[in-house]
Design a protein around this motif. Structure first.
Motif, PDB file in Angstrom:
ATOM      1  N   ALA A  12       1.626  -1.038  -4.841  1.00  0.00           N
ATOM      2  CA  ALA A  12       2.252  -2.131  -5.848  1.00  0.00           C
ATOM      3  C   ALA A  12       0.973  -3.240  -5.790  1.00  0.00           C
ATOM      4  O   ALA A  12       0.671  -3.434  -7.278  1.00  0.00           O
ATOM      5  N   ASP A  13      -0.508  -2.988  -5.495  1.00  0.00           N
ATOM      6  CA  ASP A  13      -1.932  -3.541  -5.700  1.00  0.00           C
ATOM      7  C   ASP A  13      -2.305  -3.426  -6.873  1.00  0.00           C
ATOM      8  O   ASP A  13      -3.323  -3.192  -7.001  1.00  0.00           O
ATOM      9  N   ALA A  14      -2.239  -1.606  -7.647  1.00  0.00           N
ATOM     10  CA  ALA A  14      -3.074  -0.996  -8.612  1.00  0.00           C
ATOM     11  C   ALA A  14      -1.369  -1.306 -10.113  1.00  0.00           C
ATOM     12  O   ALA A  14      -1.978  -1.077 -10.922  1.00  0.00           O
ATOM     13  N   ILE A  15      -0.590  -2.339  -9.414  1.00  0.00           N
ATOM     14  CA  ILE A  15       0.108  -3.212 -10.539  1.00  0.00           C
ATOM     15  C   ILE A  15      -0.891  -3.990 -11.122  1.00  0.00           C
ATOM     16  O   ILE A  15      -0.195  -5.087  -9.969  1.00  0.00           O
ATOM     17  N   LEU A  16      -0.732  -4.417 -12.388  1.00  0.00           N
ATOM     18  CA  LEU A  16      -1.308  -5.954 -12.671  1.00  0.00           C
ATOM     19  C   LEU A  16      -0.271  -6.557 -13.790  1.00  0.00           C
ATOM     20  O   LEU A  16       0.655  -5.705 -14.019  1.00  0.00           O
ATOM     21  N   HIS A  76       1.081  -1.343   0.414  1.00  0.00           N
ATOM     22  CA  HIS A  76      -0.287  -0.067   0.021  1.00  0.00           C
ATOM     23  C   HIS A  76       0.659   0.686  -0.512  1.00  0.00           C
ATOM     24  O   HIS A  76       0.445   2.255  -0.064  1.00  0.00           O
ATOM     25  N   GLU A  77       2.207   0.538   0.037  1.00  0.00           N
ATOM     26  CA  GLU A  77       2.731   2.264  -0.322  1.00  0.00           C
ATOM     27  C   GLU A  77       2.902   2.067  -1.683  1.00  0.00           C
ATOM     28  O   GLU A  77       3.682   1.738  -2.328  1.00  0.00           O
ATOM     29  N   PRO A  78       3.477   3.794  -2.037  1.00  0.00           N
ATOM     30  CA  PRO A  78       2.669   4.676  -3.200  1.00  0.00           C
ATOM     31  C   PRO A  78       4.296   4.122  -3.616  1.00  0.00           C
ATOM     32  O   PRO A  78       5.131   4.961  -3.092  1.00  0.00           O
ATOM     33  N   GLU A  79       4.519   4.324  -5.086  1.00  0.00           N
ATOM     34  CA  GLU A  79       6.283   4.358  -5.930  1.00  0.00           C
ATOM     35  C   GLU A  79       5.609   5.364  -6.554  1.00  0.00           C
ATOM     36  O   GLU A  79       4.553   5.714  -7.677  1.00  0.00           O
ATOM     37  N   GLN A  80       7.087   6.120  -6.933  1.00  0.00           N
ATOM     38  CA  GLN A  80       6.899   7.371  -7.937  1.00  0.00           C
ATOM     39  C   GLN A  80       7.191   6.939  -9.317  1.00  0.00           C
ATOM     40  O   GLN A  80       8.265   6.005  -9.360  1.00  0.00           O
TER      41      GLN A  80
END
Length: 171
Positions: free
Chosen positions: A108-112, A5-9
């Motif tokens: 990470a959960d937004a990347i498929l 849940h920690e966003p990466e840029q």
């Protein structure tokens, strides 16, 4: 909070009709396009070299590296300077893109995972796919796209051909 849940840029950019992104930590700077010096006997995707504060930096055309026709230089064309290569041999490589959009944050959960079919890119070039502002963005695995070893091996046959031709002329 879990790592997922920690966003990466990521830096998002355009090449042809596709929107790509790469991890912002690999991006060193973004430059306005200016004329490059061409280098003979390089693969077609090597657009040329530039002088970046005393360092010679090769610039690849992302479109050609991905198997597409060469980019047309337009008003918004940019060169994205990235750091590539293995830890002991890191070097700067420029990447010609049609336009740079923005820095986006993705968890990470937004990347498929990339689909196994219907994609025009080599599977090892794609780190994943994400949906952003009603578009799909292909997240690039820049260490694969900018593999110094692979790009060098692609230019080796031309060098070997020249050596073979000069050897034949001497005999």
């Amino acid at each position: 909070m879990t790592r997922q849940h920690e966003p990466e840029q990521y830096l998002s950019f355009q090449s042809g009709a596709d929107v790509f992104a790469c991890n912002i930590l690999q991006v060193k700077e973004i430059l306005e396009y200016h004329r490059l010096t061409s280098v003979p006997q390089m693969p077609a995707f090597v657009h040329g070299v530039m002088n970046l504060r005393g360092t010679v930096v090769p610039v690849i055309d992302l479109a050609q590296r991905c198997g597409r026709p060469a980019s047309t230089i337009l008003r918004r064309s940019c060169i994205v300077i990235l750091e590539a290569g293995q830890a002991e041999q890191r070097q700067y490589i420029g990447m010609l893109v049609d336009a740079v959009h923005e820095v986006i944050s993705l968890t990470a959960d937004a990347i498929l995972p990339a689909p196994a079919f219907g994609n025009h890119l080599r599977p090892d070039f794609i780190a994943g796919v994400s949906h952003w502002q009603q578009r799909f963005i292909l997240l690039l695995q820049m260490d694969k796209v900018l593999s110094v070893e692979e790009m060098a091996s692609l230019s080796a046959p031309a060098a070997m051909q020249i050596k073979a031709e000069s050897h034949c002329l001497m005999n």
